[in-house]
Enzyme design. Structure first.
Site, mmCIF file in Angstrom:
data_model
loop_
_atom_site.group_PDB
_atom_site.id
_atom_site.type_symbol
_atom_site.label_atom_id
_atom_site.label_comp_id
_atom_site.label_asym_id
_atom_site.label_seq_id
_atom_site.Cartn_x
_atom_site.Cartn_y
_atom_site.Cartn_z
ATOM 1 N N LYS A 162 -0.167 2.204 10.630
ATOM 2 C CA LYS A 162 -0.036 1.948 12.067
ATOM 3 C C LYS A 162 0.524 3.155 12.792
ATOM 4 O O LYS A 162 0.186 3.387 13.952
ATOM 5 C CB LYS A 162 0.829 0.709 12.328
ATOM 6 C CG LYS A 162 0.107 -0.588 12.005
ATOM 7 C CD LYS A 162 0.668 -1.774 12.765
ATOM 8 C CE LYS A 162 -0.149 -3.017 12.500
ATOM 9 N NZ LYS A 162 0.467 -4.244 13.000
ATOM 10 N N LYS A 208 -8.226 -7.283 13.393
ATOM 11 C CA LYS A 208 -8.418 -7.733 14.774
ATOM 12 C C LYS A 208 -8.157 -6.617 15.782
ATOM 13 O O LYS A 208 -8.525 -6.721 16.931
ATOM 14 C CB LYS A 208 -7.571 -8.977 15.073
ATOM 15 C CG LYS A 208 -6.064 -8.872 14.785
ATOM 16 C CD LYS A 208 -5.406 -10.231 15.064
ATOM 17 C CE LYS A 208 -3.942 -10.309 14.749
ATOM 18 N NZ LYS A 208 -3.454 -10.632 13.484
ATOM 19 N N LYS A 253 -10.154 -2.678 5.661
ATOM 20 C CA LYS A 253 -10.088 -4.134 5.843
ATOM 21 C C LYS A 253 -10.556 -4.545 7.242
ATOM 22 O O LYS A 253 -10.460 -3.760 8.189
ATOM 23 C CB LYS A 253 -8.675 -4.653 5.547
ATOM 24 C CG LYS A 253 -7.666 -4.371 6.615
ATOM 25 C CD LYS A 253 -6.424 -5.256 6.506
ATOM 26 C CE LYS A 253 -5.591 -4.982 7.745
ATOM 27 N NZ LYS A 253 -4.460 -5.790 7.973
HETATM 28 P P1 TYM Z 1 -1.428 -10.593 10.631
HETATM 29 O O1 TYM Z 1 -1.215 -11.254 11.940
HETATM 30 O O2 TYM Z 1 -1.935 -9.179 10.616
HETATM 31 O O3 TYM Z 1 -2.456 -11.421 9.758
HETATM 32 C C1 TYM Z 1 -2.301 -12.819 9.578
HETATM 33 C C2 TYM Z 1 -2.740 -13.224 8.179
HETATM 34 O O4 TYM Z 1 -4.106 -12.845 7.956
HETATM 35 C C3 TYM Z 1 -4.203 -12.071 6.758
HETATM 36 N N1 TYM Z 1 -5.263 -11.069 6.934
HETATM 37 C C4 TYM Z 1 -6.309 -10.941 6.107
HETATM 38 N N2 TYM Z 1 -6.662 -11.618 4.999
HETATM 39 C C5 TYM Z 1 -7.812 -11.244 4.396
HETATM 40 N N3 TYM Z 1 -8.605 -10.238 4.841
HETATM 41 C C6 TYM Z 1 -8.287 -9.528 5.944
HETATM 42 N N4 TYM Z 1 -9.071 -8.566 6.378
HETATM 43 C C7 TYM Z 1 -7.093 -9.876 6.634
HETATM 44 N N5 TYM Z 1 -6.467 -9.413 7.763
HETATM 45 C C8 TYM Z 1 -5.361 -10.153 7.920
HETATM 46 C C9 TYM Z 1 -2.834 -11.417 6.605
HETATM 47 O O5 TYM Z 1 -2.587 -11.032 5.278
HETATM 48 C C10 TYM Z 1 -1.919 -12.517 7.085
HETATM 49 O O6 TYM Z 1 -1.643 -13.431 6.044
HETATM 50 N N6 TYM Z 1 3.236 -9.428 9.317
HETATM 51 C C11 TYM Z 1 2.258 -10.501 9.373
HETATM 52 C C12 TYM Z 1 2.722 -11.667 10.214
HETATM 53 C C13 TYM Z 1 4.036 -12.221 9.794
HETATM 54 C C14 TYM Z 1 4.282 -13.003 8.621
HETATM 55 C C15 TYM Z 1 5.673 -13.344 8.698
HETATM 56 C C16 TYM Z 1 3.481 -13.457 7.570
HETATM 57 C C17 TYM Z 1 5.199 -12.108 10.472
HETATM 58 N N7 TYM Z 1 6.192 -12.794 9.822
HETATM 59 C C18 TYM Z 1 6.257 -14.138 7.705
HETATM 60 C C19 TYM Z 1 4.082 -14.247 6.578
HETATM 61 C C20 TYM Z 1 5.451 -14.575 6.650
HETATM 62 C C21 TYM Z 1 0.988 -9.956 9.997
HETATM 63 O O7 TYM Z 1 0.995 -9.006 10.745
HETATM 64 O O8 TYM Z 1 -0.120 -10.692 9.743
#
Ligand code: TYM
Length: 338
Positions: A121, A206, A203
């Site tokens: 990032k 969004k 990957k």
């Molecule tokens: P975030 O918002 O980027 O993504 C949300 C969830 O989607 C999964 N994900 C994917 N899985 C498979 N293939 C992909 N291309 C892909 N892109 C995203 C992510 O692994 C995630 O599970 N830091 C976290 C949010 C967060 C969080 C937490 C998660 C904040 N606090 C506590 C678990 C527990 C994040 O940015 O996810």
């Protein structure tokens, strides 16, 4: 404090969160969201809308607000029952920021600078490498540890952050005695790492600027099909799983296997002798079929903000009740007068 003391009726606790920093993609759906409703009933589940995390990258305030409702509507549209799960907004529970500060003091710069998402990032947002971007995994640890979470369903890209949460929990427990449940990741075999459709070495994300790289959960069917038809494959003509040499085709196999709940060898067998064009259309159609009911329900829910507000209010109360117990314990352990 043991999980038996904090979790209702001795069920293990599940915790996860998603950032409302863009419209959610098929990657978010297959890696995370789709797995959440399967857990309700057997576990005590808490799902958060991680809006505080979203601020690490510049957001338009009006758009962020709208995306919070949108993510809640998606949680509900995917089948999460607000009676059986706690669904809440991170900034509604002040304990997140408070615990994050404390945990910052038990996390080392060296650990944070090894986080691959930070490196990623900060190269993407070189004009805004803010302190929040650096300490982001500590806020994530605070999220998870506040709720004494046993399991955290996530995609592969969050695994490193979860490992850090475990290290922080362990470190704190060793210093002050049992305080936090040490969480374990729940990563599904298929769907945990969905790749970009045009550039299958990275990957699906969004925040990607090229919209052909991702499919949104609420995208219209014609557009989904168009994107799958032009998804990158290779010069062979064999539907065979080989991540290294055939990343595009392997990604499509993974997507198909995941949305249809089939195994990779079964998918290979199903498309033996098929042309890529035929295979890509079948994947597109399977995705359209899986997402159609979610999109329909989502649109209905987005028309009822009053209901969404009510769910957020109830979630806030339930989440605060759990978080406040943990924070009070932490304050006592570190020597604050409470
Ligand atoms: P975030 O918002 O980027 O993504 C949300 C969830 O989607 C999964 N994900 C994917 N899985 C498979 N293939 C992909 N291309 C892909 N892109 C995203 C992510 O692994 C995630 O599970 N830091 C976290 C949010 C967060 C969080 C937490 C998660 C904040 N606090 C506590 C678990 C527990 C994040 O940015 O996810």
């Amino acid at each position: 404090m043991s999980d038996e003391n904090t979790n209702t009726v001795n069920k293990k606790r599940i915790y996860s969160a998603i950032q409302p920093s863009g419209q959610l993609t098929l990657g978010n759906y297959l890696g995370a969201l789709r797995n959440f409703p399967k857990l309700q009933g057997d576990y005590d589940c808490v799902y958060c809308i991680a809006n505080m995390h979203s601020l690490t990258v510049r957001q338009d305030p009006e758009q962020l607000k709208e995306r919070i409702y949108s993510l809640l509507a998606l949680y509900l549209a995917c089948g999460l029952d607000p009676e059986k799960n706690v669904l809440y907004l991170q900034s509604h529970v002040h304990e997140h920021a408070e615990l994050a500060w404390i945990l910052n003091c038990y996390t080392y710069n060296g650990e944070l600078s090894r986080m691959t998402q930070f490196k990623d990032k900060s190269s993407k947002h070189a004009d805004n490498i803010n302190a929040g971007l650096f300490t982001y995994p500590v806020l994530m640890a605070a999220d998870i540890l506040l709720y004494q979470s046993d399991f955290v369903p996530i995609g592969q890209d969050q695994k490193q952050h979860l490992e850090l949460s475990r290290d922080i929990a362990d470190r704190f427990n060793k210093l002050y005695g049992q305080t936090f449940v040490v969480p374990a990741p729940l990563i599904s075999k298929q769907g945990a790492r969905i790749m970009s459709l045009q550039d299958p070495d990275k990957k699906m994300s969004k925040s990607d600027t090229n919209t052909s790289n991702f499919v949104l959960i609420v995208e219209d069917p014609a557009s989904i099909m168009k994107k799958f038809k032009k998804a990158v494959t290779d010069s062979e003509a064999e539907v065979r799983y080989d991540e290294e040499n055939k990343p595009g085709v392997s990604n499509l196999i993974n997507i198909y296997a995941s949305v249809t709940d089939k195994s990779v060898p079964d998918v290979e067998k199903e498309f033996e002798g098929a042309r890529y064009g035929e295979f890509k259309m079948a994947v597109g159609q399977a995705v359209i079929d899986a997402l159609a009911p979610v999109r329909e329900k989502y649109e209905e829910l987005m028309g009822d903000k009053g209901y969404l507000e009510k769910v957020l209010k109830e979630g806030r109360e339930k989440a605060s009740a759990i978080a406040s117990v943990t924070l009070r314990d932490v304050y006592e352990k570190v020597g604050f007068v409470v």
